[in-house]
Write a protein that holds these residues in place. Structure first.
Motif, mmCIF file in Angstrom:
data_model
loop_
_atom_site.group_PDB
_atom_site.id
_atom_site.type_symbol
_atom_site.label_atom_id
_atom_site.label_comp_id
_atom_site.label_asym_id
_atom_site.label_seq_id
_atom_site.Cartn_x
_atom_site.Cartn_y
_atom_site.Cartn_z
ATOM 1 N N GLU A 217 -20.642 65.642 -45.372
ATOM 2 C CA GLU A 217 -21.249 66.228 -44.181
ATOM 3 C C GLU A 217 -20.233 66.355 -43.040
ATOM 4 O OE1 GLU A 217 -24.141 67.526 -43.681
ATOM 5 O OE2 GLU A 217 -24.968 67.113 -45.668
ATOM 6 N N ALA A 218 -19.405 65.330 -42.907
ATOM 7 C CA ALA A 218 -18.398 65.373 -41.851
ATOM 8 C C ALA A 218 -17.393 66.496 -42.088
ATOM 9 C CB ALA A 218 -17.675 64.025 -41.757
ATOM 10 N N LYS A 219 -16.994 66.689 -43.325
ATOM 11 C CA LYS A 219 -16.056 67.766 -43.634
ATOM 12 C C LYS A 219 -16.703 69.135 -43.451
ATOM 13 C CE LYS A 219 -13.089 65.230 -46.843
ATOM 14 N NZ LYS A 219 -12.537 65.168 -48.211
ATOM 15 N N ARG A 220 -17.993 69.227 -43.781
ATOM 16 C CA ARG A 220 -18.695 70.507 -43.616
ATOM 17 C C ARG A 220 -18.780 70.886 -42.138
ATOM 18 N NH1 ARG A 220 -22.891 69.097 -46.005
ATOM 19 N NH2 ARG A 220 -22.323 69.798 -48.101
ATOM 20 N N GLU A 221 -19.050 69.903 -41.286
ATOM 21 C CA GLU A 221 -19.098 70.179 -39.853
ATOM 22 C C GLU A 221 -17.711 70.541 -39.303
ATOM 23 O OE1 GLU A 221 -21.651 70.382 -37.895
ATOM 24 O OE2 GLU A 221 -23.105 69.881 -39.473
ATOM 25 N N LYS A 222 -16.687 69.942 -39.869
ATOM 26 C CA LYS A 222 -15.333 70.234 -39.417
ATOM 27 C C LYS A 222 -14.906 71.644 -39.802
ATOM 28 C CE LYS A 222 -10.724 68.181 -39.381
ATOM 29 N NZ LYS A 222 -9.850 67.104 -39.897
ATOM 30 N N ARG A 223 -15.381 72.109 -40.966
ATOM 31 C CA ARG A 223 -15.016 73.462 -41.404
ATOM 32 C C ARG A 223 -15.658 74.549 -40.546
ATOM 33 N NH1 ARG A 223 -15.294 71.217 -46.706
ATOM 34 N NH2 ARG A 223 -17.484 71.837 -46.879
ATOM 35 N N LYS A 224 -16.728 74.218 -39.856
ATOM 36 C CA LYS A 224 -17.376 75.226 -39.015
ATOM 37 C C LYS A 224 -16.470 75.635 -37.848
ATOM 38 C CE LYS A 224 -22.124 73.759 -40.034
ATOM 39 N NZ LYS A 224 -23.381 73.227 -39.464
ATOM 40 N N ASP A 225 -15.719 74.686 -37.330
ATOM 41 C CA ASP A 225 -14.837 74.967 -36.203
ATOM 42 C C ASP A 225 -13.416 75.286 -36.639
ATOM 43 O OD1 ASP A 225 -17.008 74.352 -34.637
ATOM 44 O OD2 ASP A 225 -16.416 72.243 -34.395
ATOM 45 N N LYS A 226 -13.184 75.418 -37.923
ATOM 46 C CA LYS A 226 -11.840 75.656 -38.417
ATOM 47 C C LYS A 226 -11.422 77.101 -38.149
ATOM 48 C CE LYS A 226 -8.980 75.150 -42.549
ATOM 49 N NZ LYS A 226 -8.981 74.830 -43.994
ATOM 50 N N MET A 227 -10.198 77.296 -37.767
ATOM 51 C CA MET A 227 -9.681 78.636 -37.487
ATOM 52 C C MET A 227 -9.390 79.364 -38.795
ATOM 53 S SD MET A 227 -6.219 79.705 -35.419
ATOM 54 C CE MET A 227 -6.794 78.904 -33.931
ATOM 55 N N PRO A 228 -9.787 80.629 -38.921
ATOM 56 C CA PRO A 228 -9.469 81.397 -40.144
ATOM 57 C C PRO A 228 -7.967 81.470 -40.368
ATOM 58 C CG PRO A 228 -11.119 82.527 -38.827
ATOM 59 C CD PRO A 228 -10.633 81.395 -37.995
ATOM 60 N N LYS A 229 -7.616 81.559 -41.632
ATOM 61 C CA LYS A 229 -6.206 81.500 -41.993
ATOM 62 C C LYS A 229 -5.438 82.716 -41.489
ATOM 63 C CE LYS A 229 -3.390 79.915 -45.831
ATOM 64 N NZ LYS A 229 -3.387 79.555 -47.269
ATOM 65 N N HIS A 230 -6.054 83.899 -41.524
ATOM 66 C CA HIS A 230 -5.342 85.099 -41.087
ATOM 67 C C HIS A 230 -5.096 85.082 -39.573
ATOM 68 C CE1 HIS A 230 -9.591 86.121 -40.347
ATOM 69 N NE2 HIS A 230 -9.154 87.014 -39.476
ATOM 70 N N LEU A 231 -6.032 84.489 -38.812
ATOM 71 C CA LEU A 231 -5.806 84.375 -37.378
ATOM 72 C C LEU A 231 -4.705 83.356 -37.069
ATOM 73 C CD1 LEU A 231 -9.466 84.429 -36.009
ATOM 74 C CD2 LEU A 231 -7.796 86.287 -36.010
ATOM 75 N N LYS A 232 -4.694 82.303 -37.857
ATOM 76 C CA LYS A 232 -3.679 81.282 -37.652
ATOM 77 C C LYS A 232 -2.279 81.841 -37.928
ATOM 78 C CE LYS A 232 -2.490 76.556 -38.998
ATOM 79 N NZ LYS A 232 -2.855 75.416 -39.846
ATOM 80 N N LYS A 233 -2.149 82.639 -39.001
ATOM 81 C CA LYS A 233 -0.855 83.235 -39.310
ATOM 82 C C LYS A 233 -0.427 84.205 -38.224
ATOM 83 C CE LYS A 233 -0.859 82.893 -44.356
ATOM 84 N NZ LYS A 233 -0.810 83.650 -45.613
ATOM 85 N N LYS A 234 -1.387 84.936 -37.680
ATOM 86 C CA LYS A 234 -1.080 85.913 -36.645
ATOM 87 C C LYS A 234 -0.560 85.219 -35.379
ATOM 88 C CE LYS A 234 -3.095 89.856 -34.212
ATOM 89 N NZ LYS A 234 -4.325 90.664 -34.021
ATOM 90 N N ILE A 235 -1.201 84.109 -35.017
ATOM 91 C CA ILE A 235 -0.780 83.379 -33.823
ATOM 92 C C ILE A 235 0.602 82.765 -34.029
ATOM 93 C CG2 ILE A 235 -1.299 81.397 -32.354
ATOM 94 C CD1 ILE A 235 -4.265 81.979 -32.828
ATOM 95 N N VAL A 236 0.823 82.215 -35.224
ATOM 96 C CA VAL A 236 2.115 81.591 -35.505
ATOM 97 C C VAL A 236 3.229 82.634 -35.487
ATOM 98 C CG1 VAL A 236 3.461 80.394 -37.261
ATOM 99 C CG2 VAL A 236 1.133 79.659 -36.767
ATOM 100 N N SER A 237 2.988 83.793 -36.070
ATOM 101 C CA SER A 237 4.020 84.832 -36.103
ATOM 102 C C SER A 237 4.311 85.394 -34.706
ATOM 103 C CB SER A 237 3.590 85.968 -37.025
ATOM 104 O OG SER A 237 2.383 86.561 -36.559
ATOM 105 N N SER A 238 3.297 85.450 -33.850
ATOM 106 C CA SER A 238 3.507 85.994 -32.507
ATOM 107 C C SER A 238 4.208 85.012 -31.585
ATOM 108 C CB SER A 238 2.167 86.400 -31.891
ATOM 109 O OG SER A 238 1.327 85.260 -31.751
ATOM 110 N N THR A 239 4.038 83.735 -31.845
ATOM 111 C CA THR A 239 4.670 82.716 -30.990
ATOM 112 C C THR A 239 5.926 82.136 -31.592
ATOM 113 O OG1 THR A 239 3.254 81.002 -31.978
ATOM 114 C CG2 THR A 239 2.480 82.083 -29.952
#
Length: 555
Positions: A528-550
């Motif tokens: 249950e704790a992991k399921r709640e944590k995944r709700k606020d997890k950033m999508p992988k494609h957005l994370k890659k985009k932010i990393v590449s831009s910064t």
């Protein structure tokens, strides 16, 4: 004859190839091969006149051999090479052929622009310092020349920057000069309110350093682990100015009267001004003029006030002044101001306790000359270093009055001499700062066991529960008997039966010994704790985009 020879084709003249290559068939002859190509090397041209060779017969005529001067080819005639060169200069129509002629590496036929563009890529590697004739870039010894031992060209530029940034509006003359710096008066005109604010600028000396023992104040302090460059005076003075700026911020934040630190640039420090509105600075404690009927009482109150400031600096600011005397204290209307804290160190410094005892001695010597009945150095040291007690007024003044009441007064001259000897011994006594520096640890441990920990010179540096004497109640004294010495005494049957419960085995530790239901509930809770944590997890494609831009990496 000459015209026919000129018209005849030379054997070295260019010719078209007489053969043509055809794929899958080979070479086919397309035209007749010229005779000059087919003839062997050195053979005469077929169309040339054979009588022309008569012109060469005179060369090999034996009669002409006598015409050569024998003295020219003899060994006494000189160098044959010189003779050859003279004849070549007279008779040669062109330059002599070179031996081992090589092709030049550079393209000598290229234009000047091409050569400049080819060399431009190496322009950064070429040093032109010796070629440049710019007087503005040349460094001169006159640039480092100082007036009043502090004001050089660089310092003037720093003062100009501070004026442009609004730290000060005007810089006036010197207020005081010392062994490490000069203090100048300055004025700030507030545009909003129209008030004039007095300020002080401390400029450290970089040319002639009279204060040369700075190393013992910096070496060993964790804030300056890197130390300083002894060979570079400017770097050392810059570090010294930064040290005073940090110390002033601590003291000012603790509420101790001192100049307000405003701005720092290299070796120039801007502070608040301690003086009146007209620009007159407060006098030093040495020059303070105290008037009235109760002059002695005023000096005694100043002494008690200064002891409280020293304790507050040690307990709140975690600093030891290390140069406290009547010269580094200002006085105004019953209030003391602490200045010149560039050499102040923390209690963790290897020589902090030595500096503290030196401050106590300087303060006591001055107030004794003023007729104040001072406390012993050991008593003041314990008052400053002990963690128990208040660090605010008027509680500290009350604590000092208690020290006066509880001290042992000397009855005669012999006891006064003993107190003076004890005072001098304490000033030179070795005080360890860590347990590794304790000389005889076993002996001191025995004294702690007997409840005599308060008599140790470093008792205030230990924990309270270690120094506190052991408390023995009446019940404990009664239970202490001969049976205490009998270590091998056996327990009675009742005591033995009651103590067996202590040896019973409890539930073993480990996952395999846990209850299945508890395991299942724990597993479900983790999911249950992991399921709640995944709700606020950033999508992988957005994370890659932010990393590449910064990302700082150049692509």
């Amino acid at each position: 004859m000459a015209d026919s020879n000129t018209a005849a084709a030379s054997p070295a003249a260019p010719h078209q190839p007489p053969y043509t290559y055809t794929p899958n068939q080979g070479y086919e002859q397309t035209q007749e091969v010229p005779p000059e190509v087919r003839m062997p090397r050195g053979a005469p041209h077929p169309e040339s006149d054979p009588h022309d060779d008569d012109d060469l017969d005179d060369i090999f005529d034996e009669e002409d051999e006598d015409e050569l001067a024998e003295d020219e080819w003899s060994g006494d005639a000189g160098d044959l090479t010189k003779s050859y060169n003279r004849q070549r200069q007279l008779n040669a129509s062109g330059a002599a052929p070179r031996s081992n002629q090589q092709k030049p590496k550079a393209n000598t036929f290229a234009s000047v622009d091409d050569q400049v563009s080819a060399l431009s890529r190496h322009a950064a590697k070429i040093r032109l310092d010796s070629v440049k004739k710019d007087d503005d870039k040349d460094k001169d010894k006159a640039d480092r020349a100082t007036s009043e031992q502090v004001l050089d060209q660089r310092t003037r530029m720093i003062l100009l920057q501070m004026i442009n940034r609004g730290s000060v509006s005007e810089v006036h003359g010197a207020i005081s000069t010392g062994k490490e710096a000069n203090v100048y008066g300055a004025v700030l005109h507030d545009d909003k309110s129209g008030d004039t604010i007095q300020r002080a600028i401390k400029v450290y000396k970089t040319a002639i350093l009279v204060f040369k023992d700075r190393e013992r104040y910096i070496t060993g302090e964790h804030r300056f682990k890197g130390g300083f460059d002894k060979g570079n005076n400017r770097k050392m003075v810059k570090l010294w100015a930064e040290k005073e700026y940090r110390n002033l911020r601590r003291i000012y934040a603790a509420g101790i009267p001192c100049p307000e630190p405003i701005n720092l640039k290299l070796h120039v420090l801007v502070m608040g001004f301690l003086g009146d509105r007209k620009g007159w600075a407060y006098p030093r404690l040495r020059d303070a003029a105290i008037d009235g009927d109760d002059v002695d009482r005023q000096w005694r109150n100043l002494y008690i006030q200064l002891l409280g400031l020293m304790r507050k600096m040690y307990q709140v600011c975690r600093l030891v002044h290390a140069d406290l005397s009547e010269y580094n204290i200002l006085y105004n209307k019953g209030t003391l101001y602490i200045i010149d804290v560039s050499q102040s160190v923390e209690p963790d410094h290897p020589r902090s306790l030595e500096f503290l005892r030196m401050d106590i001695k300087n303060v006591g010597d001055f107030f004794r000359r003023m007729g104040v009945d001072t406390l012993s150095d050991r008593t003041i040291f314990n008052f400053i270093t002990t963690s128990a007690g208040s660090v605010e007024e008027p509680a500290m003044s009350a604590a000092v009055e208690l020290l006066y009441d509880s001290r042992h007064a000397a009855a005669d001259e012999d006891e006064a001499a003993e107190l003076e000897v004890d005072n001098e011994v304490f000033r030179n006594q070795y005080i360890p700062q860590t347990l590794e520096q304790v000389y005889d640890m076993e002996k001191d441990a025995q004294r702690l066991g007997k409840g005599e920990g308060g008599e140790l010179v470093y008792s205030n540096l230990l924990a309270d529960q270690v120094v506190a004497p052991k408390r023995q109640d009446g019940d404990e004294e009664q239970s202490t008997s001969d049976s205490d010495s009998d270590v091998g005494a056996e327990l009675s049957g009742e005591e033995a039966s009651g103590d067996e419960s202590r040896f019973e085995k409890g539930t073993p530790r480990g996952r395999r010994f846990e209850d299945k239901d508890e395991k299942k509930q724990h597993k479900q809770a983790v999911k249950e704790a992991k399921r709640e944590k995944r709700k606020d997890k950033m999508p992988k494609h957005l994370k890659k985009k932010i990393v590449s831009s910064t990302s700082r990496r150049k692509k």
